[in-house]
Design a protein around this motif. Structure first.
Motif, PDB file in Angstrom:
ATOM      1  N   ALA A 164      -0.126  -6.611   8.458  1.00  0.00           N
ATOM      2  CA  ALA A 164      -1.387  -6.670   9.205  1.00  0.00           C
ATOM      3  C   ALA A 164      -1.265  -7.468  10.508  1.00  0.00           C
ATOM      4  O   ALA A 164      -1.759  -7.033  11.549  1.00  0.00           O
ATOM      5  CB  ALA A 164      -2.476  -7.261   8.323  1.00  0.00           C
ATOM      6  N   LYS A 166      -8.672  -1.865  11.022  1.00  0.00           N
ATOM      7  CA  LYS A 166      -9.473  -1.754   9.805  1.00  0.00           C
ATOM      8  C   LYS A 166      -9.352  -3.064   9.042  1.00  0.00           C
ATOM      9  O   LYS A 166      -8.247  -3.466   8.683  1.00  0.00           O
ATOM     10  CB  LYS A 166      -8.939  -0.629   8.919  1.00  0.00           C
ATOM     11  N   ARG A 169       0.803  -1.229   0.000  1.00  0.00           N
ATOM     12  CA  ARG A 169       0.000   0.000   0.000  1.00  0.00           C
ATOM     13  C   ARG A 169       0.837   1.281   0.000  1.00  0.00           C
ATOM     14  O   ARG A 169       0.443   2.296  -0.571  1.00  0.00           O
ATOM     15  CB  ARG A 169      -0.958  -0.023   1.205  1.00  0.00           C
ATOM     16  N   ARG A 211       7.681  -7.594  10.430  1.00  0.00           N
ATOM     17  CA  ARG A 211       7.562  -6.200   9.983  1.00  0.00           C
ATOM     18  C   ARG A 211       6.338  -5.533  10.603  1.00  0.00           C
ATOM     19  O   ARG A 211       5.217  -6.001  10.401  1.00  0.00           O
ATOM     20  CB  ARG A 211       7.439  -6.178   8.455  1.00  0.00           C
ATOM     21  N   SER A 250       7.719 -11.936  -5.224  1.00  0.00           N
ATOM     22  CA  SER A 250       6.556 -11.770  -4.368  1.00  0.00           C
ATOM     23  C   SER A 250       5.323 -12.436  -4.970  1.00  0.00           C
ATOM     24  O   SER A 250       5.178 -12.506  -6.197  1.00  0.00           O
ATOM     25  CB  SER A 250       6.299 -10.261  -4.213  1.00  0.00           C
ATOM     26  N   SER A 251       4.439 -12.879  -4.079  1.00  0.00           N
ATOM     27  CA  SER A 251       3.157 -13.431  -4.549  1.00  0.00           C
ATOM     28  C   SER A 251       2.361 -12.364  -5.287  1.00  0.00           C
ATOM     29  O   SER A 251       1.460 -12.674  -6.066  1.00  0.00           O
ATOM     30  CB  SER A 251       2.340 -13.922  -3.360  1.00  0.00           C
ATOM     31  N   THR A 311       2.990 -13.513   1.886  1.00  0.00           N
ATOM     32  CA  THR A 311       2.658 -12.878   3.185  1.00  0.00           C
ATOM     33  C   THR A 311       3.364 -13.591   4.360  1.00  0.00           C
ATOM     34  O   THR A 311       2.732 -14.262   5.180  1.00  0.00           O
ATOM     35  CB  THR A 311       1.125 -12.808   3.393  1.00  0.00           C
TER      36      THR A 311
HETATM   37  O1  LIG Z   1       2.938 -11.827  -0.298  1.00  0.00           O
HETATM   38  C1  LIG Z   1       3.403 -10.783  -0.712  1.00  0.00           C
HETATM   39  O2  LIG Z   1       3.920 -10.717  -1.800  1.00  0.00           O
HETATM   40  C2  LIG Z   1       3.268  -9.531   0.062  1.00  0.00           C
HETATM   41  O3  LIG Z   1       2.891  -9.888   1.394  1.00  0.00           O
HETATM   42  C3  LIG Z   1       2.613  -8.809   2.209  1.00  0.00           C
HETATM   43  O4  LIG Z   1       1.534  -8.052   1.671  1.00  0.00           O
HETATM   44  P1  LIG Z   1       0.053  -8.371   2.155  1.00  0.00           P
HETATM   45  O5  LIG Z   1      -0.379  -9.718   1.729  1.00  0.00           O
HETATM   46  O6  LIG Z   1      -0.774  -7.202   1.722  1.00  0.00           O
HETATM   47  O7  LIG Z   1       0.228  -8.442   3.747  1.00  0.00           O
HETATM   48  P2  LIG Z   1      -0.376  -7.556   4.913  1.00  0.00           P
HETATM   49  O8  LIG Z   1      -0.035  -6.147   4.748  1.00  0.00           O
HETATM   50  O9  LIG Z   1       0.029  -8.212   6.170  1.00  0.00           O
HETATM   51  O10 LIG Z   1      -1.952  -7.728   4.728  1.00  0.00           O
HETATM   52  C4  LIG Z   1      -2.558  -8.988   4.967  1.00  0.00           C
HETATM   53  C5  LIG Z   1      -4.045  -8.883   4.682  1.00  0.00           C
HETATM   54  O11 LIG Z   1      -4.631  -7.967   5.589  1.00  0.00           O
HETATM   55  C6  LIG Z   1      -5.357  -6.983   4.869  1.00  0.00           C
HETATM   56  N1  LIG Z   1      -5.289  -5.713   5.605  1.00  0.00           N
HETATM   57  C7  LIG Z   1      -4.116  -5.091   5.771  1.00  0.00           C
HETATM   58  C8  LIG Z   1      -4.030  -3.920   6.463  1.00  0.00           C
HETATM   59  C9  LIG Z   1      -5.191  -3.367   7.015  1.00  0.00           C
HETATM   60  O12 LIG Z   1      -5.188  -2.306   7.667  1.00  0.00           O
HETATM   61  N2  LIG Z   1      -6.358  -4.037   6.838  1.00  0.00           N
HETATM   62  C10 LIG Z   1      -6.449  -5.204   6.146  1.00  0.00           C
HETATM   63  O13 LIG Z   1      -7.523  -5.772   6.018  1.00  0.00           O
HETATM   64  C11 LIG Z   1      -4.700  -6.914   3.498  1.00  0.00           C
HETATM   65  O14 LIG Z   1      -5.587  -6.416   2.541  1.00  0.00           O
HETATM   66  C12 LIG Z   1      -4.341  -8.368   3.292  1.00  0.00           C
HETATM   67  O15 LIG Z   1      -5.442  -9.047   2.783  1.00  0.00           O
HETATM   68  C13 LIG Z   1       3.839  -7.913   2.313  1.00  0.00           C
HETATM   69  O16 LIG Z   1       3.513  -6.744   3.058  1.00  0.00           O
HETATM   70  C14 LIG Z   1       4.374  -7.520   0.993  1.00  0.00           C
HETATM   71  O17 LIG Z   1       5.610  -6.861   1.211  1.00  0.00           O
HETATM   72  C15 LIG Z   1       4.526  -8.694   0.065  1.00  0.00           C
HETATM   73  O18 LIG Z   1       5.636  -9.446   0.408  1.00  0.00           O
END
Ligand SMILES: O=C(O)[C@H]1O[C@H](OP(=O)(O)OP(=O)(O)OC[C@H]2O[C@@H](n3ccc(=O)[nH]c3=O)[C@H](O)[C@@H]2O)[C@H](O)[C@@H](O)[C@H]1O
Length: 449
Positions: A293, A308, A185, A289, A228-229, A282
Motif C-alpha cells: 500500500a 482505495k 490479497r 515492493r 509473517s505477522s 508490514t
Molecule cells: O505483515 C505482514 O505479514 C504482511 O505485510 C504486508 O501485508 P499488509 O499488511 O496487507 O500490507 P499492505 O499491502 O501494504 O497493506 C497495508 C494496509 O493498507 C490496506 N490497503 C491495502 C491496499 C489497498 O488498496 N487499500 C488498503 O486499504 C491493507 O488492508 C492494510 O491494512 C505484506 O504485503 C505481506 O507480504 C506480509 O508480509
C-alpha cells in the motif's frame, strides 16, 4: 552473385542452359538466378554464423553462468559459475559467517545481503526473479548487489539439482531464507504460487540443509527465515505475542506462513536444524515492493490517480504496525548472529537444537487513513481517497507487535517512526522514478492486485 531473370544478358542465358546457375525464388513474376558457387558460399556463411552463435551461447552458459532457461543450469558445472559463487561466498576481514540469502533480489533480501557483505560476511544470493511485480526493479536491486560483490544464483528454490550443487561447493554456516510468494490479497488469485514458493520451496531447502555436509560430518547450517505477522490472523488480543495461538489465518498467504512454522518445527525436532522464524510486520522503505500500500498509494498520489482505502464491516479503520526496513535488517542480522549451530549431522539429530520465533514489528500501529495523511505530507500532494468496504481477500483489521522477546534475545529496538520512515521512502521514490529518468517507465502498466 544474383541476376534478375528478365535482365539477364544473352551470354548468361547460355550459362543458364549449362545449368551453372540455380533458380532461387520468384518475386513479383521475376526469377532470380544465383550461381551455384555463390550459393555454396552463402551456405557456408550461414553455417559459420550459426556455429558462432552456438559457440557464444555455450561460452555464456558454460563460462559465464548464464541460465539457459530458469532452472536449467548449464552454468552450475562451469568454471566461471563456480568461481563467481566462491568469490561471493568468501569472507572478508571481520566476516564471521557464510550466508546463503534466498530472495536476495527481493526487498528485505537485498537490504540484508548488503548489510552482511559490508561487515565482511560471505554472501551468496539466490532468486528466481519471478514477475509478481515488475522484474526491472528486482534487476536494479541485483545490480546494487553485484556492485558490492554479491553473486545471485538465478534459480527456483524447488530446483534440487541447483541447491545440491551450491551446497557441494560452499559450506554455508547460515541460511537466511527470505524467498517467498509475498502479498496477502494476490493469494485469492493464484493460490498455487504460494504453495509452490512458500511450502514446496521451503521443504526443498530444509531437505537440502538436513543432509548437507553429510559426508564430512560438518554441522548443518543454522536457518533464519521470514514468517509473517499474518499468522496471528483473526486474533483479537493485542499486542500480538509469540506465545499466542495462531490457529485462525485469514488468508492463504497466512496459512502458508503458518505451515512454514509447523514444518520448521518438524525439521528442528527430527534433524536437529537450528531454526529461527521472524514474523515481519508490514515492512516498508526504499527499494520496497510496489504491490504494497505505501508504494502503490505513493505512486497513485503522484500520478493523480485515486486510492482505495479499505474499511471494516462497521466502518472501522484498519491499522498496521508498519515497520521500517532498517530496523528489520538489524533484526535479521542479530538473528543470524545469535543463532546457535545446528546439532544434526548426516541427516541425524545429535541433540536438541535451537528453535525460536520472534516478532519484528514497530510496536506502534497506525490507522491506514493517518498513514495516507503522512504520505500526502511528504509527497506534498493530496490523495484522491476512495473509502470502500474491505474486500474478502484475506486482510485483517489490525496488527500490533509485542517485541519483548526480540528485545531480550536480539537487542532488537525499532527506532524509526512512520513519519521518519515514509519521509525516507518518499525521497528514494522521487529520485528513483524521477520524471524523465531511465526508471520512469519501470512500473508502466503494472497494477497491484
Ligand atoms: O505483515 C505482514 O505479514 C504482511 O505485510 C504486508 O501485508 P499488509 O499488511 O496487507 O500490507 P499492505 O499491502 O501494504 O497493506 C497495508 C494496509 O493498507 C490496506 N490497503 C491495502 C491496499 C489497498 O488498496 N487499500 C488498503 O486499504 C491493507 O488492508 C492494510 O491494512 C505484506 O504485503 C505481506 O507480504 C506480509 O508480509
Amino acid at each position: 552473385m544474383a541476376c534478375k531473370g528478365s535482365l539477364l544478358p544473352p551470354h548468361l542465358v547460355k550459362l543458364l542452359d549449362a545449368d551453372d546457375y540455380h533458380k532461387a525464388r520468384s518475386t513479383s513474376g521475376h526469377y532470380y538466378y544465383i550461381s551455384r558457387m555463390a550459393m555454396r558460399q552463402t551456405n557456408w556463411i550461414k553455417i559459420f554464423c550459426f556455429l558462432s552463435f552456438l559457440a557464444i551461447l555455450a561460452w555464456g552458459c558454460f563460462f559465464q553462468g548464464v541460465p539457459l532457461y530458469p532452472g536449467l543450469y548449464f552454468g552450475c558445472s562451469s568454471p566461471a559459475w563456480k568461481k563467481a559463487v566462491l568469490q561471493s561466498a568468501a569472507r572478508q576481514e571481520g566476516g564471521q559467517m557464510t550466508v546463503l540469502v534466498t530472495g536476495a533480489a527481493g526487498f528485505v533480501g537485498s537490504h540484508v545481503s548488503l548489510a552482511l557483505k559490508s561487515r565482511g560476511d560471505g554472501v551468496v544470493g539466490l532468486d528466481n526473479f519471478n514477475d509478481y511485480y515488475p522484474v526491472a526493479l528486482k534487476r536494479a536491486r541485483a545490480a546494487n548487489l553485484q556492485k558490492a560483490g554479491i553473486f545471485i544464483v538465478e534459480a527456483d528454490l524447488n530446483d534440487k539439482a541447483v541447491l545440491s550443487k551450491l551446497f557441494d561447493l560452499v559450506h554455508f554456516t547460515h541460511i537466511l531464507h527470505l524467498a517467498a510468494q509475498a502479498g496477502v490479497r494476490y493469494a485469492v488469485k493464484n493460490p498455487l504460487a504460494y504453495v509452490h514458493s512458500n511450502v514446496g520451496a521451503f521443504v526443498t531447502l530444509l531437505e537440502q540443509c538436513k543432509v548437507s555436509y553429510g559426508k564430512s560430518s560438518n554441522p548443518q547450517p543454522a536457518i533464519v527465515y521470514a514468517s509473517s505477522s499474518s499468522v496471528y490472523g483473526l486474533n483479537s488480543k493485542v499486542p500480538f505475542s509469540e506465545d499466542d495461538r495462531t490457529d485462525h489465518p485469514a488468508s492463504l498467504y497466512a496459512a502458508t506462513k503458518k505451515a512454514d512454522e509447523v514444518l520448521a518445527h518438524t525439521y528442528n525436532h527430527i534433524y536437529g536444524l537450528s531454526i529461527t522464524a521472524l514474523r515481519f510486520f508490514t515492512v516498508y522503505g526504499p527499494w520496497g515492493r510496489p504491490d504494497m500500500a505505501y508504494f502503490s498509494f505513493a505512486r497513485n498520489i503522484v500520478e493523480g490517480q485515486p486510492i482505495k482505502i479499505f474499511q471494516g464491516p462497521h466502518g472501522e479503520e484498519l491499522a498496521r504496525d508498519f515497520t521500517f526496513i532498517d530496523d528489520v535488517v538489524k533484526g535479521c542480522v542479530a538473528s543470524l548472529d545469535t543463532a546457535l549451530p545446528s546439532t544434526g549431522s548426516s541427516g541425524k539429530k545429535r541433540k536438541k537444537a535451537q528453535f525460536r520465533i520472534f516478532n519484528l514489528g514497530n510496536t506502534q500501529p497506525v490507522k491506514v487513513g493517518d498513514f495516507v495523511s503522512i504520505l500526502e505530507k511528504h509527497l506534498k500532494k493530496k490523495a484522491k481517497r476512495n473509502v470502500i468496504p474491505m474486500p474478502a481477500t484475506g486482510d485483517v483489521m489490525f496488527t500490533h507487535a509485542n517485541v519483548t522477546k526480540a528485545r531480550v534475545a536480539l537487542g532488537y529496538n525499532p527506532t524509526t517512526d512512520l513519519d521518519t520512515g515514509l519521509g525516507i521512502f518518499v525521497k528514494w521514490y522521487k529520485s528513483f522514478y524521477q520524471h524523465g529518468g531511465s526508471n520512469e517507465d519501470m512500473l508502466k502498466g503494472y497494477k497491484p492486485y
